[in-house]
Scaffold this motif. Sequence first.
Motif, short mmCIF file in Angstrom:
data_model
loop_
_atom_site.label_atom_id
_atom_site.label_comp_id
_atom_site.label_asym_id
_atom_site.label_seq_id
_atom_site.Cartn_x
_atom_site.Cartn_y
_atom_site.Cartn_z
N ARG A 279 0.80 -1.23 0.00
CA ARG A 279 0.00 0.00 0.00
C ARG A 279 0.84 1.28 0.00
O ARG A 279 0.39 2.30 -0.52
CB ARG A 279 -0.94 0.01 1.20
N TRP A 280 2.02 1.26 0.58
CA TRP A 280 2.79 2.49 0.75
C TRP A 280 4.00 2.53 -0.19
O TRP A 280 4.69 1.54 -0.40
CB TRP A 280 3.27 2.63 2.18
N GLU A 281 4.23 3.74 -0.72
CA GLU A 281 5.35 3.99 -1.62
C GLU A 281 6.00 5.31 -1.22
O GLU A 281 5.31 6.30 -0.92
CB GLU A 281 4.84 4.07 -3.06
N LEU A 282 7.33 5.35 -1.19
CA LEU A 282 8.08 6.54 -0.79
C LEU A 282 8.84 7.10 -1.99
O LEU A 282 9.43 6.34 -2.77
CB LEU A 282 9.06 6.21 0.34
N LEU A 283 8.83 8.43 -2.13
CA LEU A 283 9.47 9.10 -3.26
C LEU A 283 10.41 10.19 -2.76
O LEU A 283 10.11 10.88 -1.77
CB LEU A 283 8.43 9.73 -4.18
N GLY A 284 11.53 10.36 -3.43
CA GLY A 284 12.48 11.40 -3.06
C GLY A 284 13.07 12.06 -4.28
O GLY A 284 13.13 11.46 -5.37
N ASP A 285 13.50 13.31 -4.13
CA ASP A 285 13.96 14.09 -5.27
C ASP A 285 14.94 15.16 -4.82
O ASP A 285 14.69 15.89 -3.85
CB ASP A 285 12.73 14.77 -5.91
N VAL A 286 16.07 15.27 -5.51
CA VAL A 286 17.00 16.38 -5.35
C VAL A 286 17.28 16.94 -6.74
O VAL A 286 17.64 16.18 -7.65
CB VAL A 286 18.32 15.94 -4.69
N SER A 287 17.08 18.23 -6.93
CA SER A 287 17.31 18.82 -8.24
C SER A 287 18.16 20.09 -8.12
O SER A 287 18.13 20.79 -7.10
CB SER A 287 15.99 19.13 -8.95
#
Length: 421
Positions: A279-287
Amino acid sequence: MKLIPALVLGLFSGYASAAGFQLIEQNASGMGNAYAGSAAVAENASTIYYNPAGMTYLPGRNFSAGVSAIGVSFKFKDAGTTNPTALGGGAATGGNGGDAGGWGFLPNGYLSWQLNDRWFAGIGFGAPFGLKTDYDKDWKGRYHSTLFDIKTYNINPSIAWKANEVVSLGFGVNWQRIDATFDKAAVVGLGAGGGAPYTTARVSNELNSDAWGWNAGAIFQISPSTRVGASYRSKIKHKADGDQTFGSPFNAALNGSAKATVELPDTFILSAQQQLSDRWELLGDVSWTGWSSIQSLVITGSTTGSSEMLTKFRDTWRVALGANYKYNDAWKLKFGVAYDQSPVDSAKYRTASLPDNNRTWLSLGAQYKLSKDSVLDVGYSHLFVKDSNVANDEDTAARGLLAGTYEASADLVGIQYSLSF
């Protein structure tokens, strides 16, 4: 490409939402996550913009289209603005300019198709940069700006190659058009001769250009539950030209052509997507954005010479974290937060055209499966923008001192439809 229907172009009314005048809202499906994981998530054809390698995760043909509404507020509070010294200086007359922001609408559209087991192709249409600040004509800072309006239109054909089950690569070219309008009050000499005594006229610069750039990306499927993506978009150098006109009939002889050069920044994104459970999904981003390519804006008129607006932009970073919760087979809920650094870091070089500062994103969104092959996404973000001091004394003779504080905020709403067929 230059004959894009006027009706479509008319939908674009750019109000900057990401820091500077970058428009990160090239889909609505990522808005609920504050665009965390943008270079790793490949759930629809809008991956063409964020990372073309993501097309290898889209079998068959895929279509995605949507629109984002961006509402920005810029409210100025005076703290000692002065008239140009060429007009005698002293405290500036007029009001605070009203709310220089407003609402703008950004449509986007993408199409991808699978050529064979390893090759994919696609094309995207969007607006990666845009800004509009529009003040009351007789406000205190009218010699700095009354209207600053930048629109870009970007067409992005792309290809992708699935090297194996772990590595995918993508590449695209970009044809981009920029339309810019810059209006302000100007100090000019009587008639076309110049020199004291001085008078005031409205000057309008309308410029446009088209240019080419490129973008590339890679995705690494490290494990069935872990994916990492990286993408890069090149600088695009515009050599714009157009018209410079003066509103006063006494200065009609000054009307002529104008030109300016601007190098829009390159960007790099590193993203991750981690499936935590069913059920759970984690997202990360560095730009990173290379805003230091814009140190000033110089407009050269055929009859008036050059006028420079210093910006002294710095390179910036943006960090985002998001999560998805699969409520059931039809509904997915999205959450996100981000911190977005501004390229403007000095009150001296903060301009009325771009009264920008660091901002924090809080985002919510939802995805609903209309059918096996079609999905509807909606998203909402509120941007908390730090109050911005301005003390711009770059050219007191022609513009005076602009001194005060800006209060700013932004609200974003997006909707998107995606179809596999």
